[in-house]
Design an enzyme around this catalytic site. Structure first.
Site, PDB file in Angstrom:
ATOM      1  N   ASP A   1       0.991  -1.499   0.340  1.00 41.33           N
ATOM      2  CA  ASP A   1      -0.013  -0.221  -0.292  1.00 41.33           C
ATOM      3  C   ASP A   1       0.813   1.021   0.325  1.00 41.33           C
ATOM      4  O   ASP A   1       0.385   2.445   0.086  1.00 41.33           O
ATOM      5  CB  ASP A   1      -0.819   0.334   0.388  1.00 41.33           C
ATOM      6  N   SER A   2       2.401   0.955   0.455  1.00 39.75           N
ATOM      7  CA  SER A   2       2.915   2.271  -0.025  1.00 39.75           C
ATOM      8  C   SER A   2       2.296   2.625  -1.452  1.00 39.75           C
ATOM      9  O   SER A   2       3.806   4.057  -1.480  1.00 39.75           O
ATOM     10  CB  SER A   2       4.595   2.051   0.212  1.00 39.75           C
TER      11      SER A   2
ATOM     12  N   GLU B   1       9.440  -4.064  10.497  1.00 36.20           N
ATOM     13  CA  GLU B   1       9.684  -2.829  10.104  1.00 36.20           C
ATOM     14  C   GLU B   1       9.949  -2.403  11.207  1.00 36.20           C
ATOM     15  O   GLU B   1       9.670  -2.054  12.009  1.00 36.20           O
ATOM     16  CB  GLU B   1       8.578  -2.101   9.180  1.00 36.20           C
TER      17      GLU B   1
END
Ligand code: KIV
Length: 263
Positions: free
Chosen positions: A43-44, A180
């Protein structure tokens, strides 16, 4: 890689898994025949292609559209697509609909951020035959709750919580987890403790694999350079030089030449 089962094989054999984001026909074609194991329709895409400040604008429709573009051009790659903001927070039916749309568009698995409060939904997806990758640490869909894009789990209590969350994901049936922006030592010890594979981004070298956003590793957006990104190519400069050479040739009257014109 063709199936998620190869994640377990790679971990068992100590082979690093290479994952890269892809969003469109151009990037998928570039990656289709190359050495990368699997593609993430992240979704980046909202930030890289749509120019938004965060990923919150992604919808199932947008993610399905980009998944379809990638799947068409990279039919032999394992494709994982992001479930958009809040898709797993509205219950089993909503999560199933969203995941089904992504699989119908060509994904082989979905990725969901976080686990606290929706482990049962992730388990339901897995029980429904949908492979799920987790995502812990800096979860960009929670950017406002986290107070920005910051390294996570630096404090012992946060590290302990992350460890618990990772085990919960594993127990829910996830086949892998993205870590992350967490300290490298924590990612290493989680990688050793978990039976599922860890994919790091800003989480040190000891994860079972790594993922980067394609624009970041190719240097397409020179203004964005977080600490954890290595720019493996200076694509922006190559593109700018190419555009400048084109403009110069047009103005000088040297483009098109005879070979580039029809008789
Ligand atoms: O959306 C994305 O690209 C991601 C990666 C950064 C892991 O979730």
């Amino acid at each position: 890689m063709k199936t998620i089962r190869e994640f377990a094989e790679a971990k068992a054999e100590g082979r690093k898994i290479v994952m890269v984001t892809a969003y469109d026909a151009w990037s998928a074609r570039l990656l289709a025949a190359g050495p990368v194991d699997c593609l993430l329709v992240g979704d980046s895409v909202m930030m890289t292609l749509y120019g938004e400040r965060d990923t919150l604008g992604a919808t199932t429709e947008i993610m399905a559209t980009h998944t379809r573009l990638v799947a068409r051009q990279a039919p032999d790659k394992l494709i994982i697509a992001d479930l958009p903001f809040l898709a797993v927070r509205k219950g089993n039916a909503h999560a199933l609909d969203s995941a089904a749309a992504l699989l119908r568009a060509g994904a082989h698995a979905v990725k969901a951020e976080g686990v606290r409060g929706h482990a049962d939904v992730l388990h339901h997806l897995v029980e429904s035959g949908i492979p799920v990758m987790g995502h812990l640490g800096l979860t960009p869909q929670s950017v406002h709750a986290l107070g920005g894009y910051k390294v996570q789990a630096r404090e012992p209590a946060e590290a302990a919580q992350l460890r618990t969350d990772a085990v919960t994901l594993q127990e829910a049936g996830c086949f892998s987890v993205v870590l992350e922006c967490v300290p490298a030592a924590l990612a290493k010890s989680l990688t050793e403790a978990l039976t599922i594979s860890t994919i790091g981004i800003g989480a040190g070298a000891d994860c079972d694999g790594q993922v980067l956003v394609i624009h970041d590793l190719l240097g397409i957006n020179p203004d964005f350079k977080p600490k954890f990104v290595r720019r493996f190519a200076d694509t922006a400069t190559v593109m700018k030089d190419g555009i400048a050479a084109y403009a110069e040739a047009v103005r000088a009257g040297t483009f098109p030449d005879g070979k580039e014109s029809f008789r």
